[in-house]
Each structure stands twice: as C-alpha cells, then as structure tokens.
Design a protein around this motif. Structure first.
Motif, PDB file in Angstrom:
ATOM      1  N   ALA A  45     -21.935  47.039 151.666  1.00  0.00           N
ATOM      2  CA  ALA A  45     -20.701  47.555 152.026  1.00  0.00           C
ATOM      3  C   ALA A  45     -20.991  48.879 152.910  1.00  0.00           C
ATOM      4  N   SER A  46     -20.012  49.219 153.885  1.00  0.00           N
ATOM      5  CA  SER A  46     -20.003  50.076 154.658  1.00  0.00           C
ATOM      6  C   SER A  46     -20.067  51.723 153.973  1.00  0.00           C
ATOM      7  N   GLU A  47     -19.240  51.793 152.938  1.00  0.00           N
ATOM      8  CA  GLU A  47     -19.248  53.101 152.238  1.00  0.00           C
ATOM      9  C   GLU A  47     -20.726  53.213 151.627  1.00  0.00           C
ATOM     10  N   ILE A  48     -21.134  52.270 150.852  1.00  0.00           N
ATOM     11  CA  ILE A  48     -22.487  52.328 150.125  1.00  0.00           C
ATOM     12  C   ILE A  48     -23.496  52.542 151.347  1.00  0.00           C
ATOM     13  N   ALA A  49     -23.482  51.762 152.338  1.00  0.00           N
ATOM     14  CA  ALA A  49     -24.544  52.080 153.302  1.00  0.00           C
ATOM     15  C   ALA A  49     -24.544  53.262 153.876  1.00  0.00           C
ATOM     16  N   GLU A  50     -23.220  53.942 154.161  1.00  0.00           N
ATOM     17  CA  GLU A  50     -23.455  55.273 154.820  1.00  0.00           C
ATOM     18  C   GLU A  50     -24.146  56.566 153.649  1.00  0.00           C
ATOM     19  N   CYS A  51     -23.799  55.975 152.446  1.00  0.00           N
ATOM     20  CA  CYS A  51     -24.254  57.009 151.474  1.00  0.00           C
ATOM     21  C   CYS A  51     -25.699  56.914 151.292  1.00  0.00           C
ATOM     22  N   TRP A  52     -26.316  55.717 151.228  1.00  0.00           N
ATOM     23  CA  TRP A  52     -27.780  55.406 151.147  1.00  0.00           C
ATOM     24  C   TRP A  52     -28.577  56.113 152.332  1.00  0.00           C
ATOM     25  N   ARG A  53     -27.816  56.045 153.643  1.00  0.00           N
ATOM     26  CA  ARG A  53     -28.204  56.474 154.878  1.00  0.00           C
ATOM     27  C   ARG A  53     -28.258  57.809 154.852  1.00  0.00           C
TER      28      ARG A  53
ATOM     29  N   GLN B 230     -25.459  66.404 147.603  1.00  0.00           N
ATOM     30  CA  GLN B 230     -24.283  65.934 147.870  1.00  0.00           C
ATOM     31  C   GLN B 230     -24.423  64.407 147.816  1.00  0.00           C
ATOM     32  N   HIS B 231     -25.363  64.024 148.468  1.00  0.00           N
ATOM     33  CA  HIS B 231     -25.615  62.545 148.979  1.00  0.00           C
ATOM     34  C   HIS B 231     -26.102  61.814 147.685  1.00  0.00           C
ATOM     35  N   TRP B 232     -26.747  62.700 146.869  1.00  0.00           N
ATOM     36  CA  TRP B 232     -27.464  62.046 145.608  1.00  0.00           C
ATOM     37  C   TRP B 232     -26.249  61.959 144.541  1.00  0.00           C
ATOM     38  N   GLN B 233     -25.456  62.736 144.278  1.00  0.00           N
ATOM     39  CA  GLN B 233     -24.385  62.706 143.603  1.00  0.00           C
ATOM     40  C   GLN B 233     -23.269  61.353 144.013  1.00  0.00           C
ATOM     41  N   TYR B 234     -23.416  61.290 145.092  1.00  0.00           N
ATOM     42  CA  TYR B 234     -22.190  60.313 145.781  1.00  0.00           C
ATOM     43  C   TYR B 234     -22.989  58.731 145.539  1.00  0.00           C
ATOM     44  N   MET B 235     -24.382  59.037 145.641  1.00  0.00           N
ATOM     45  CA  MET B 235     -25.054  57.510 145.692  1.00  0.00           C
ATOM     46  C   MET B 235     -24.936  57.259 144.090  1.00  0.00           C
TER      47      MET B 235
ATOM     48  N   SER C 259     -22.594  57.231 142.020  1.00  0.00           N
ATOM     49  CA  SER C 259     -21.360  56.635 141.735  1.00  0.00           C
ATOM     50  C   SER C 259     -21.324  55.265 142.026  1.00  0.00           C
ATOM     51  N   HIS C 260     -22.395  54.759 143.083  1.00  0.00           N
ATOM     52  CA  HIS C 260     -22.490  53.458 143.386  1.00  0.00           C
ATOM     53  C   HIS C 260     -23.848  52.949 143.179  1.00  0.00           C
TER      54      HIS C 260
ATOM     55  N   LEU D   1     -25.835  49.263 144.313  1.00  0.00           N
ATOM     56  CA  LEU D   1     -26.888  49.509 145.357  1.00  0.00           C
ATOM     57  C   LEU D   1     -28.141  48.788 144.570  1.00  0.00           C
ATOM     58  N   LEU D   2     -28.157  48.770 143.152  1.00  0.00           N
ATOM     59  CA  LEU D   2     -29.345  48.292 142.416  1.00  0.00           C
ATOM     60  C   LEU D   2     -29.324  46.858 142.832  1.00  0.00           C
ATOM     61  N   ALA D   3     -28.066  45.978 142.714  1.00  0.00           N
ATOM     62  CA  ALA D   3     -27.844  44.724 143.158  1.00  0.00           C
ATOM     63  C   ALA D   3     -28.583  44.183 144.626  1.00  0.00           C
TER      64      ALA D   3
END
Length: 385
Positions: free
Chosen positions: A319-327, A343-348, A350-351, A355-357
């Motif tokens: 999903a675009s939101e999760i992809a952007e977070c991981w990138r 910041q990006h770790w905290q956001y990640m 929450s997903h 992300l594990l799936a």
C-alpha cells in the motif's frame, strides 16, 4: 580431455560480504548439483570467521565437500583449467590462470559473477560476452530479481526450514541462550544490527531506550559499535561477546561471531533486521522480516540509485502509505538523518502488521521459482554446447 571441476576465485572485501556470497554458491553447487568445486580465497583468516571448520594455516583443504585453496601471488598451488572458471565480483585473476586458460585445449566457460542489483540495466548486460586475448569470451553473470537475470542465491528447502523455525518461539529463545544473550523475554522486541558507521544508529537507540517496549539490539563487534561509542562503558575493542549494556528500555548485546547458518537463524529469530552488504541483504529478505538495508556508500551517492531501484521493486505490492514509510526509513538511515529516522521508525511501527505480512510474501515473489545456482548451471550448459 577437459577436467570436470569448477574453479571460483574470490578476493575477500569488507571482511565477509564477497566471501559470504561465494561460499554459499560453492556449497550449493557441490551439495545440490554434484559439482567438484575449487574455491580460491586470498584471505583465509577472515574467511575462517564465518567458517569455523576452516584452518587458515592450511594452503589446501576439504571443507563441506569444497576444496579450499589459498590464493597467493604467485599461486602456491598449480591451477589446472576445468569446465568453468568464475571470478567473483570482478576480482583480478592471476596471470598464470589467464595464461592457462589461453593454453587449454578446451578453455573453461569463463564467468564474471557480478554484484546483485535491482537496476533496470542488469537484464541487458546479463550473459553478455567480453572478448579476451586468445580468442576466448568471458561472460558477465548478473544476479538479479527478474527472470531475465542470473537469479538469487537460495538453497533448496530454505523457506520451509525457516518457516518451521519461526513457527515455534522456543527455537529463537534456545538460540539466544546458546549465543549467551541473557535477559531476553519472548514478548520483547529483538533487532539485529549489522551496519556501517552512521549517525542514524545512535538516534534509533535513543528512541528505543525511551520507548514503552523492551528492545534488545544484537550487535557484533565492529563497525556498528563505532557509531555508538558515546553510549558504551568502554572502548569498542574492550567489548566482549555476551556483554550487555542497559540504556533505559534498550539493552545492547555484544554478539559472538557465528557461522552462516547461525547468522541465518539469528535473522529468522529477530523482529527486525538492519543489514549491510550483499550476503546479509539477501538473507534478511529470505528471513521474512522487515529490515533496513544500509548500502555501501559510493561516490556521487550512486549507492542511493541502487537503493532506490530495490525499494521500488520491494514496494511494488505494498500500500502506498506503507511503502512511503518504509522507503523513507531506509533513506533516512542511509543519509544519516538522525531526527528523520526516529520519526519514520515511529511511523513504521504503526504499520508493523501489514509490513510483516509483506515481508513474508516477498521471498516467494522474489525467487520466481528458480535460484541462482540452478540458472548458473543451465547457463554453463548452454554456453558449452
């Protein structure tokens, strides 16, 4: 009459990356394809760190069905041309080897095994010949993620073995105990760290230490700890395997050196992995866990081009939101952006579930049914026709 063995030459770079990939390939060629392999290595001492059965003082020895030879200049052991000659990662072959290839009645299939890349140009270069003196072609063999490349190193049954390991939490707890890593509970978050120096790492440690969940960072002595000197009670050189450093909710563990199978199981046993180089990068993917790839820095930031190419591929079905977070997490870590990586770790976090799936499905999609060793054997057969 042509000898049926294969020769692989590897120069050890950055301690374990190049030799790690080469050793896995040699083992798989021998165990799964019945090929007699001579592995020539220029630094047996470093090699021995990931292969404890190796005796660095012996110039020629059999280990797990592979003949391992000391590569000195000039060679101490005679080189006899076989069916295949592989120079791993563009290492420069000895002059006597090149001459033996030119003099052979039936020259070997000569291959340059390149580094793994997700870039588009890899497909166009895979399998291209390079004309060598004496009228012999050397072929570029390009590992990659598409069916038009040389594929990815993956042993038969690896995914099934990993899934069985991860299905029972007792396996990881037994491994942590075996490695002398005390104080870890089954519900704690465990992160392996094998990175280069970066200001992003102490920033993440600060975040973990102030969090709500108990976090354990498993770190071998070396370059990762160079980034954490301000957090350590002693110089990096004085750290000892099994040592624990308590920092609030974070515990830093000094990992003992382990062999490749042990490292694979370590990656399987962690909730998140931070890896570098090529061997650990691919093994983190096969571990089916979320990860950060700390890519080796190159001039003019070309390493970020390689990172972007892989991230685009990895995120294709996210999903675009999760992809952007991981990138963003990977980019901030590689660009040493301390505040951004927090910041990006905290956001990640929450997903974490989707992300594990995705991490669990990715190995199946990436392998595309055929591994590098199998493709390599078929490539040689086609070239020798």
């Amino acid at each position: 009459m042509q000898h049926s063995h294969w020769d692989i030459f590897c120069a050890v770079v950055d301690n374990y990356g190049d030799i790690g990939v080469t050793w896995r390939l040699a083992r798989q060629l021998a165990s799964e394809h019945g090929i007699e392999v001579n592995l020539w290595v220029d630094d047996l001492r470093s090699f021995g760190h990931i292969l404890p059965a190796l005796d660095p003082k012996l110039p020629c020895q059999m280990v797990e069905g592979i003949r391992v030879l000391q590569w000195n200049t000039p060679l101490d052991q005679p080189y006899v041309a076989g069916e295949v000659l592989i120079e791993a990662f563009a290492c420069e072959l000895p002059d006597e080897v090149k001459q033996a290839v030119r003099d052979a009645a039936m020259p070997p299939c000569w291959l340059n095994l390149e580094y793994l890349s997700a870039e588009d140009w890899v497909e166009g270069c895979h399998g291209l010949p390079s004309f060598q003196p004496g009228g012999i072609n050397k072929y570029f063999y390009m590992p990659g993620f598409s069916a038009a490349t040389g594929g990815l190193i993956c042993e038969t049954g690896l995914f099934e073995t990993r899934a069985a390991w991860q299905a029972d939490s007792a396996n990881k707890m037994a491994l942590f105990q075996k490695l002398g890593l005390g104080g870890i509970q089954a519900e704690d978050k465990v992160i392996s760290v094998f990175s280069y120096e970066t200001e992003a790492l102490p920033a993440l440690c600060e975040l973990w230490s102030e969090g709500q969940q108990r976090v354990h960072a498993l770190i071998p002595k070396g370059r990762s700890f160079n980034s954490l000197k301000a957090l350590l009670p002693c110089p990096v050189e004085a750290l000892t395997p099994g040592q624990r450093i308590e920092l609030g909710m974070l515990t830093l563990h000094v990992l003992p050196m382990t062999d490749q199978q042990g490292y694979d199981r370590l990656l399987w046993s962690c909730d998140f992995n931070i890896v570098r180089g090529e061997d650990s990068f691919l093994r983190a993917q096969w571990a089916a866990r979320p990860f950060i790839w700390h890519i080796y820095q190159q001039e003019e930031d070309y390493h970020l081009v390689k990172l972007e190419a892989f991230m685009q591929l990895y995120c294709d079905n996210l999903a675009s939101e999760i992809a952007e977070c991981w990138r963003n997490l990977n980019l901030s870590f590689n660009q040493q952006q301390a505040t951004a990586v927090q910041q990006h770790w905290q956001y990640m976090d929450s997903h974490a579930v989707p992300l594990l799936a995705h991490a669990r499905q990715w190995p199946i999609d990436a392998l595309k049914t055929t591994d590098l060793a199998t493709r390599l054997v078929q490539f040689v057969k086609n070239s020798l026709r």
